[in-house]
Design a protein around this motif. Sequence first.
Motif, mmCIF file in Angstrom:
data_model
loop_
_atom_site.group_PDB
_atom_site.id
_atom_site.type_symbol
_atom_site.label_atom_id
_atom_site.label_comp_id
_atom_site.label_asym_id
_atom_site.label_seq_id
_atom_site.Cartn_x
_atom_site.Cartn_y
_atom_site.Cartn_z
ATOM 1 N N HIS A 26 -5.354 9.173 1.732
ATOM 2 C CA HIS A 26 -4.636 8.227 0.847
ATOM 3 C C HIS A 26 -3.265 8.711 0.296
ATOM 4 N N TRP A 29 -1.868 8.211 -3.178
ATOM 5 C CA TRP A 29 -2.513 9.021 -4.021
ATOM 6 C C TRP A 29 -2.167 10.614 -3.902
ATOM 7 N N LEU A 52 -8.120 15.353 -4.741
ATOM 8 C CA LEU A 52 -8.856 14.286 -4.658
ATOM 9 C C LEU A 52 -10.157 14.402 -4.243
ATOM 10 N N VAL A 67 -9.769 12.124 -9.320
ATOM 11 C CA VAL A 67 -8.941 13.361 -9.567
ATOM 12 C C VAL A 67 -9.784 14.509 -9.882
ATOM 13 N N LEU A 79 -10.646 6.381 -8.934
ATOM 14 C CA LEU A 79 -9.079 5.562 -8.673
ATOM 15 C C LEU A 79 -9.706 4.410 -7.885
ATOM 16 N N ASP A 83 -4.344 1.477 -7.808
ATOM 17 C CA ASP A 83 -3.777 2.661 -8.794
ATOM 18 C C ASP A 83 -2.674 3.189 -8.163
ATOM 19 N N ASP A 84 -1.637 3.769 -9.136
ATOM 20 C CA ASP A 84 -0.349 4.476 -8.862
ATOM 21 C C ASP A 84 -0.281 5.383 -9.657
ATOM 22 N N VAL A 88 -3.057 7.839 -11.804
ATOM 23 C CA VAL A 88 -3.530 9.219 -11.217
ATOM 24 C C VAL A 88 -3.170 10.116 -12.266
#
Length: 166
Positions: A26, A29, A52, A67, A79, A83-84, A88
């Motif tokens: 990812h 992320w 993660l 997270v 997440l 999501d950005d 996070v």
Amino acid sequence: MGEDAPMRYHSPFRQPEPRPVAEGEHPLWDEALAAVNRDLAATLPEQQPLCLFAVPWEEGEPEQVYVALANGEWHGNPLSAADDLEAVAEAAQETVTERLWRAWPLCSEHDLGMHVRQVSGRPSWWCAGSAAPGDPAHIRAAVGELDTLGRPHRPNRKRRKQRPQG
């Protein structure tokens, strides 16, 4: 089986175990978490970096990604694909706060827990503290930039007397 024997249910399916997410799975992320980990290192240097963690829920469904602390513990919601950095950072804050039982990150000026807010399009750590009653709250730093801050200016601290050169 006797009456006192516990009943055991056997499932023909073995659930996969939660696992650390490999770097690159990812990338967005990963990048966001790297910024958050800079803030973690600057404010809680004794903590290992966050990671993660993927958790399988139901067969055929995608894993949920959280997270987590370095030991795999997490708290809060997974997440989502949209999501950005802001999400996070919020997920990291929730995990650190709930799993370590401490507010994080703290404003070094006011010793208050901060929260993420968008400021000029950038997720930033916002502190509700102020210098005087009625003063507005303030932005401490963009997420990922707490490590660039020096010690806060404290106007009421006594200055050290300088020794004359001799």
